[in-house]
Design a protein around this motif. Structure first.
Motif, PDB file in Angstrom:
ATOM      1  N   GLN A  73       2.269   2.922  -1.800  1.00 45.13           N
ATOM      2  CA  GLN A  73       1.198   3.212  -2.751  1.00 45.13           C
ATOM      3  C   GLN A  73       0.171   2.078  -2.772  1.00 45.13           C
ATOM      4  O   GLN A  73      -1.029   2.319  -2.883  1.00 45.13           O
ATOM      5  CB  GLN A  73       1.789   3.433  -4.148  1.00 45.13           C
ATOM      6  CG  GLN A  73       0.781   3.984  -5.137  1.00 45.13           C
ATOM      7  CD  GLN A  73       1.418   4.266  -6.493  1.00 45.13           C
ATOM      8  OE1 GLN A  73       2.620   4.129  -6.669  1.00 45.13           O
ATOM      9  NE2 GLN A  73       0.594   4.645  -7.443  1.00 45.13           N
ATOM     10  N   SER A  76      -2.031   2.550   0.276  1.00 48.16           N
ATOM     11  CA  SER A  76      -2.943   3.684   0.042  1.00 48.16           C
ATOM     12  C   SER A  76      -4.078   3.286  -0.896  1.00 48.16           C
ATOM     13  O   SER A  76      -5.248   3.574  -0.638  1.00 48.16           O
ATOM     14  CB  SER A  76      -2.190   4.881  -0.550  1.00 48.16           C
ATOM     15  OG  SER A  76      -1.312   5.430   0.382  1.00 48.16           O
ATOM     16  N   HIS A 147      -4.000   7.817   3.733  1.00 49.69           N
ATOM     17  CA  HIS A 147      -2.742   7.851   2.972  1.00 49.69           C
ATOM     18  C   HIS A 147      -1.560   8.168   3.889  1.00 49.69           C
ATOM     19  O   HIS A 147      -0.473   7.589   3.712  1.00 49.69           O
ATOM     20  CB  HIS A 147      -2.844   8.856   1.829  1.00 49.69           C
ATOM     21  CG  HIS A 147      -3.742   8.382   0.728  1.00 49.69           C
ATOM     22  ND1 HIS A 147      -3.608   8.796  -0.566  1.00 49.69           N
ATOM     23  CD2 HIS A 147      -4.794   7.512   0.723  1.00 49.69           C
ATOM     24  CE1 HIS A 147      -4.531   8.213  -1.314  1.00 49.69           C
ATOM     25  NE2 HIS A 147      -5.265   7.433  -0.539  1.00 49.69           N
ATOM     26  N   ALA A 150      -0.931   4.991   5.686  1.00 45.96           N
ATOM     27  CA  ALA A 150      -0.300   4.021   4.791  1.00 45.96           C
ATOM     28  C   ALA A 150       1.200   4.293   4.695  1.00 45.96           C
ATOM     29  O   ALA A 150       2.011   3.358   4.698  1.00 45.96           O
ATOM     30  CB  ALA A 150      -0.945   4.066   3.409  1.00 45.96           C
TER      31      ALA A 150
END
Length: 175
Positions: A73, A76, A147, A150
């Motif tokens: 996270q 991202s 994302h 990531a």
């Protein structure tokens, strides 16, 4: 940080995003901040000093953001922040040489060191993540793609065990 200084740096960010770093002046920063130029000079002597303070503020903000999140996270979120950052976008598009100057060897080591601390990863993993994030700055692409990348990068960073590196003695022969 006091409210005046925060307002000056917010104005600097707007001026740098609108005009680029080179074409911005202390006057344009003051106008963007909604203050008299004398007020700006009470806090900063030069435009370079303003730019350094803005960079430090952004690095602190991004580091704190990354620190508070799990690695995937955090990557991202950092990719979204860097990919859409108005000052970085302006520099990448119109002043790539200024962006390059921000990433000299000494600064790169500082940036990857901060990234390692924020993501709680080792130096090699931070180097890999930093190079990916630099690619995002230069060519942001789509958020959904970033994302996915990531997630993959996070898996690679988490899956790779860190082998201890034995120190090399000064007299050891290289092979």
């Amino acid at each position: 940080m006091n409210r005046t200084r925060a307002g000056l740096l917010a104005g600097a960010a707007r001026a740098f995003a609108d005009h680029g770093l080179r074409r911005s002046t202390m006057q344009s920063v003051a106008v963007a901040a909604g203050v008299a130029k004398a007020t700006l000079y009470n806090h900063f002597r030069t435009k370079d000093e303003v730019a350094r303070a803005l960079l430090a503020l952004e690095l602190d903000r991004l580091s704190a953001t990354a620190w508070a999140l799990p690695t995937e996270q955090a990557l991202s979120t950092l990719s979204d922040e860097l990919g859409a950052h108005p000052v970085l976008r302006r520099l990448a598009e119109t002043e790539p040489e200024v962006l390059t100057a921000l990433l000299t060897t000494d600064r790169w080591a500082e940036l990857t060191g901060r990234l390692a601390a924020a993501l709680r990863i080792d130096a090699d993993a931070a180097e890999l993540a930093g190079r990916w994030l630099l690619g995002v700055v230069l060519q942001p692409g789509r958020s959904t793609t970033r994302h996915r990348h990531a997630a993959r990068l996070s898996a690679v960073l988490g899956a790779a065990p860190v082998a201890p590196v034995a120190p090399v003695s000064p007299g050891a022969a290289s092979g």
